[in-house]
Motif scaffolding. Structure first.
Motif, PDB file in Angstrom:
ATOM      1  N   ALA A 191      -3.014  31.996  46.049  1.00  0.00           N
ATOM      2  CA  ALA A 191      -2.136  32.100  44.956  1.00  0.00           C
ATOM      3  C   ALA A 191      -1.145  33.127  44.501  1.00  0.00           C
ATOM      4  CB  ALA A 191      -2.914  30.792  43.550  1.00  0.00           C
ATOM      5  N   LEU A 192      -1.872  33.821  45.001  1.00  0.00           N
ATOM      6  CA  LEU A 192      -0.910  35.758  44.858  1.00  0.00           C
ATOM      7  C   LEU A 192      -0.368  35.797  46.168  1.00  0.00           C
ATOM      8  CD1 LEU A 192      -4.404  37.356  43.835  1.00  0.00           C
ATOM      9  CD2 LEU A 192      -2.479  37.065  42.064  1.00  0.00           C
ATOM     10  N   ILE A 193      -0.569  34.889  46.950  1.00  0.00           N
ATOM     11  CA  ILE A 193       0.449  35.636  48.120  1.00  0.00           C
ATOM     12  C   ILE A 193       1.654  34.580  48.127  1.00  0.00           C
ATOM     13  CG2 ILE A 193       0.383  34.958  50.532  1.00  0.00           C
ATOM     14  CD1 ILE A 193      -3.062  36.292  50.546  1.00  0.00           C
ATOM     15  N   SER A 194       0.852  33.102  47.413  1.00  0.00           N
ATOM     16  CA  SER A 194       1.655  32.622  47.747  1.00  0.00           C
ATOM     17  C   SER A 194       3.426  32.905  46.219  1.00  0.00           C
ATOM     18  CB  SER A 194       2.021  30.918  47.166  1.00  0.00           C
ATOM     19  OG  SER A 194       2.168  29.863  47.213  1.00  0.00           O
ATOM     20  N   MET A 195       2.552  33.161  45.105  1.00  0.00           N
ATOM     21  CA  MET A 195       3.644  33.740  44.418  1.00  0.00           C
ATOM     22  C   MET A 195       4.245  34.540  44.718  1.00  0.00           C
ATOM     23  SD  MET A 195       0.572  33.653  41.217  1.00  0.00           S
ATOM     24  CE  MET A 195       1.915  33.224  39.673  1.00  0.00           C
ATOM     25  N   MET A 196       3.490  35.808  45.670  1.00  0.00           N
ATOM     26  CA  MET A 196       4.274  36.594  46.469  1.00  0.00           C
ATOM     27  C   MET A 196       5.842  36.659  47.205  1.00  0.00           C
ATOM     28  SD  MET A 196       3.166  40.328  48.576  1.00  0.00           S
ATOM     29  CE  MET A 196       2.242  39.524  49.899  1.00  0.00           C
ATOM     30  N   ASN A 197       5.235  35.546  48.120  1.00  0.00           N
ATOM     31  CA  ASN A 197       6.377  35.347  49.331  1.00  0.00           C
ATOM     32  C   ASN A 197       7.672  34.209  47.905  1.00  0.00           C
ATOM     33  OD1 ASN A 197       4.803  35.914  51.075  1.00  0.00           O
ATOM     34  ND2 ASN A 197       4.422  34.374  51.666  1.00  0.00           N
ATOM     35  N   GLN A 198       6.915  33.841  47.087  1.00  0.00           N
ATOM     36  CA  GLN A 198       8.672  33.091  46.337  1.00  0.00           C
ATOM     37  C   GLN A 198       9.163  34.425  45.579  1.00  0.00           C
ATOM     38  OE1 GLN A 198       7.014  29.578  44.504  1.00  0.00           O
ATOM     39  NE2 GLN A 198       8.745  29.929  42.822  1.00  0.00           N
ATOM     40  N   LEU A 199       8.457  34.898  45.204  1.00  0.00           N
ATOM     41  CA  LEU A 199       9.245  35.988  44.230  1.00  0.00           C
ATOM     42  C   LEU A 199      10.222  37.013  45.187  1.00  0.00           C
ATOM     43  CD1 LEU A 199       6.532  37.083  41.800  1.00  0.00           C
ATOM     44  CD2 LEU A 199       8.289  35.922  41.382  1.00  0.00           C
ATOM     45  N   SER A 200       9.133  37.437  46.935  1.00  0.00           N
ATOM     46  CA  SER A 200       9.947  37.701  47.477  1.00  0.00           C
ATOM     47  C   SER A 200      11.613  36.791  48.098  1.00  0.00           C
ATOM     48  CB  SER A 200       9.392  38.438  48.541  1.00  0.00           C
ATOM     49  OG  SER A 200       9.047  37.179  49.557  1.00  0.00           O
ATOM     50  N   THR A 201      10.992  35.902  47.913  1.00  0.00           N
ATOM     51  CA  THR A 201      12.388  34.711  48.468  1.00  0.00           C
ATOM     52  C   THR A 201      13.384  34.755  47.710  1.00  0.00           C
ATOM     53  OG1 THR A 201      10.688  34.279  49.958  1.00  0.00           O
ATOM     54  CG2 THR A 201      12.929  32.802  49.755  1.00  0.00           C
ATOM     55  N   ASP A 202      13.212  34.526  46.635  1.00  0.00           N
ATOM     56  CA  ASP A 202      14.641  34.667  45.133  1.00  0.00           C
ATOM     57  C   ASP A 202      14.484  35.061  44.419  1.00  0.00           C
ATOM     58  OD1 ASP A 202      12.132  33.631  43.349  1.00  0.00           O
ATOM     59  OD2 ASP A 202      12.201  31.504  43.759  1.00  0.00           O
ATOM     60  N   GLY A 203      13.546  35.627  43.740  1.00  0.00           N
ATOM     61  CA  GLY A 203      13.989  37.207  43.556  1.00  0.00           C
ATOM     62  C   GLY A 203      14.047  36.574  42.361  1.00  0.00           C
ATOM     63  N   ASP A 204      13.243  35.489  41.316  1.00  0.00           N
ATOM     64  CA  ASP A 204      13.549  35.157  40.043  1.00  0.00           C
ATOM     65  C   ASP A 204      13.286  35.640  39.145  1.00  0.00           C
ATOM     66  OD1 ASP A 204      13.952  33.656  37.838  1.00  0.00           O
ATOM     67  OD2 ASP A 204      13.526  31.582  38.487  1.00  0.00           O
ATOM     68  N   SER A 205      13.944  36.431  38.123  1.00  0.00           N
ATOM     69  CA  SER A 205      12.893  37.564  37.133  1.00  0.00           C
ATOM     70  C   SER A 205      12.195  36.760  36.333  1.00  0.00           C
ATOM     71  CB  SER A 205      14.489  38.409  36.341  1.00  0.00           C
ATOM     72  OG  SER A 205      14.770  37.758  36.062  1.00  0.00           O
ATOM     73  N   SER A 206      12.747  35.056  35.876  1.00  0.00           N
ATOM     74  CA  SER A 206      11.708  34.293  35.157  1.00  0.00           C
ATOM     75  C   SER A 206      11.101  34.117  35.270  1.00  0.00           C
ATOM     76  CB  SER A 206      13.088  32.807  34.868  1.00  0.00           C
ATOM     77  OG  SER A 206      12.918  32.588  35.976  1.00  0.00           O
ATOM     78  N   LEU A 207      10.517  33.787  36.621  1.00  0.00           N
ATOM     79  CA  LEU A 207       8.806  33.793  36.890  1.00  0.00           C
ATOM     80  C   LEU A 207       7.686  35.176  36.271  1.00  0.00           C
ATOM     81  CD1 LEU A 207      10.269  32.220  40.413  1.00  0.00           C
ATOM     82  CD2 LEU A 207       8.793  31.264  38.655  1.00  0.00           C
ATOM     83  N   TYR A 208       8.611  35.930  36.513  1.00  0.00           N
ATOM     84  CA  TYR A 208       7.606  36.524  35.881  1.00  0.00           C
ATOM     85  C   TYR A 208       6.578  36.690  34.788  1.00  0.00           C
ATOM     86  CZ  TYR A 208       9.883  39.862  39.456  1.00  0.00           C
ATOM     87  OH  TYR A 208      10.185  40.634  40.044  1.00  0.00           O
ATOM     88  N   GLY A 209       5.390  37.592  34.891  1.00  0.00           N
ATOM     89  CA  GLY A 209       4.210  37.141  33.193  1.00  0.00           C
ATOM     90  C   GLY A 209       2.901  36.498  34.063  1.00  0.00           C
ATOM     91  N   ILE A 210       2.783  36.104  32.372  1.00  0.00           N
ATOM     92  CA  ILE A 210       1.086  35.439  32.722  1.00  0.00           C
ATOM     93  C   ILE A 210       0.946  34.611  33.153  1.00  0.00           C
ATOM     94  CG2 ILE A 210      -0.725  35.792  31.078  1.00  0.00           C
ATOM     95  CD1 ILE A 210       0.010  37.409  29.420  1.00  0.00           C
ATOM     96  N   TYR A 211      -0.037  33.911  34.006  1.00  0.00           N
ATOM     97  CA  TYR A 211      -0.129  32.453  34.793  1.00  0.00           C
ATOM     98  C   TYR A 211      -1.675  32.512  34.535  1.00  0.00           C
ATOM     99  CZ  TYR A 211       4.638  32.775  36.304  1.00  0.00           C
ATOM    100  OH  TYR A 211       6.103  32.426  35.884  1.00  0.00           O
ATOM    101  N   HIS A 212      -1.913  31.509  34.018  1.00  0.00           N
ATOM    102  CA  HIS A 212      -3.691  30.972  34.540  1.00  0.00           C
ATOM    103  C   HIS A 212      -3.918  30.373  35.961  1.00  0.00           C
ATOM    104  CE1 HIS A 212      -4.678  30.932  29.756  1.00  0.00           C
ATOM    105  NE2 HIS A 212      -4.269  31.548  30.166  1.00  0.00           N
ATOM    106  N   PHE A 213      -4.829  30.524  36.355  1.00  0.00           N
ATOM    107  CA  PHE A 213      -5.383  29.698  37.863  1.00  0.00           C
ATOM    108  C   PHE A 213      -6.930  29.688  37.623  1.00  0.00           C
ATOM    109  CE2 PHE A 213      -6.817  30.086  42.058  1.00  0.00           C
ATOM    110  CZ  PHE A 213      -5.524  28.566  42.307  1.00  0.00           C
ATOM    111  N   SER A 214      -7.443  28.789  37.577  1.00  0.00           N
ATOM    112  CA  SER A 214      -8.692  28.464  37.899  1.00  0.00           C
ATOM    113  C   SER A 214      -9.469  26.878  38.416  1.00  0.00           C
ATOM    114  CB  SER A 214      -9.079  28.800  36.499  1.00  0.00           C
ATOM    115  OG  SER A 214      -9.303  27.393  35.581  1.00  0.00           O
TER     116      SER A 214
END
Length: 290
Positions: A191-214
């Motif tokens: 999940a972390l790697i998937s988020m990292m890849n998406q952030l590095s690709t589109d750089g959408d600052s609105s995606l930063y913040g707190i998330y739950h994953f369980s």
């Protein structure tokens, strides 16, 4: 992409190294290579490596010991993330920080969303919440990923404990009034790697913040234990012991546990198309946990 992983010998850190090796320029460190509670060490390493992303998988996770080791808990769980966040901001990196269900009191009737009020019960949860607040204060480019009931093939966890006890005992009493979502360490790393890849690709600052994953479905510790023994018996590892559900009061511990650790994972699915961890699937390779 340059990625710094701290706590690389922990459950999630180990999986991060497995999944990132050969895919990025990776610097994986554990306590021996980097003491995250030492601000000068953190600044020096981050300034030299200049990562695009820092994934902090380092934590003081001994929940009961934390009650006696308060200073150490805050040093690792609050100060370390704060120093990493400061250094990340200085070099323009994104900090991805792993947090916990223990930031909540566990007394809610429903499942916990990211916006619900926090209220940790013990030192571990309080120090982790302090770490979240420090990260958010020191950098704008952050992901805080709260997770729960982590297990995997590497390190110490509930699944390994049950397999060890199940081989030696015919019957076990397991707490049945605490509920949550068991979460496979490999899925957290993914999940972390998937988020990292998406952030590095589109750089959408609105995606930063707190998330739950369980994990899903939500179960009690007792129900989780029964599932573990079912898979272990199918695999010929042991003959499943009789499991009896008991209350929290019948199994006192130094630190209080949240009765409800059910986490709402809709936000991460909506933003990143990441679904909850399928813990039942992760138990299918139970031979790897021995």
């Amino acid at each position: 992409m340059r990625v710094l992983v701290t706590g690389c010998n922990g459950q999630v850190g180990h999986c991060l190294v497995q999944q990132l090796t050969g895919r990025v320029e990776l610097l994986a460190v554990d306590r021996a290579e980097l003491d995250i509670t030492n601000q000068n060490e953190v600044e020096a390493l981050v300034s030299e490596f200049k990562p695009s992303f820092i994934i902090n998988a380092a934590a003081h996770t001994a929940v009961d010991k934390a009650e006696e080791e308060e200073a150490l808990s805050y040093a690792v769980n609050r100060d370390g993330p704060m120093f990493l966040a400061e250094s990340a901001a200085r070099v323009g990196a994104t900090l991805m920080h792993i947090s916990t269900d223990y930031v909540f009191p566990g007394n809610k009737d429903g499942i916990y969303s990211e916006d619900d009020a926090t209220g940790p019960l013990g030192v571990y949860g309080k120090s982790k919440l302090a770490g979240e607040l420090a990260v958010a204060e020191k950098t704008d480019k952050f992901i805080i990923l709260r997770t729960a009931w982590v297990f995997g093939e590497h390190g110490h966890n509930f699944v390994k404990t049950m397999l060890r006890l199940g081989k030696d005992r015919d019957a076990l009493n397991i707490v049945g009034d605490q509920y949550g979502g068991p979460t496979y360490a490999g899925h957290i790393a993914g999940a972390l790697i998937s988020m990292m890849n998406q952030l590095s690709t589109d750089g959408d600052s609105s995606l930063y913040g707190i998330y739950h994953f369980s994990g899903a479905p939500h179960v009690s510790w007792c129900e989780f234990a029964e599932s573990i023994f079912q898979e272990a018996e199918k695999s010929g590892l042991l003959e499943a012991p009789k499991v009896t559900s008991i209350t929290t009061d019948m199994y006192p511990t130094p630190a209080a546990r949240p009765a409800n650790s059910k986490m709402d994972c809709d936000k991460i699915e909506s933003a990143f198309n990441i679904k909850p961890s399928d813990w039942r699937l992760a138990l299918k390779n139970i031979n790897e946990y021995v």
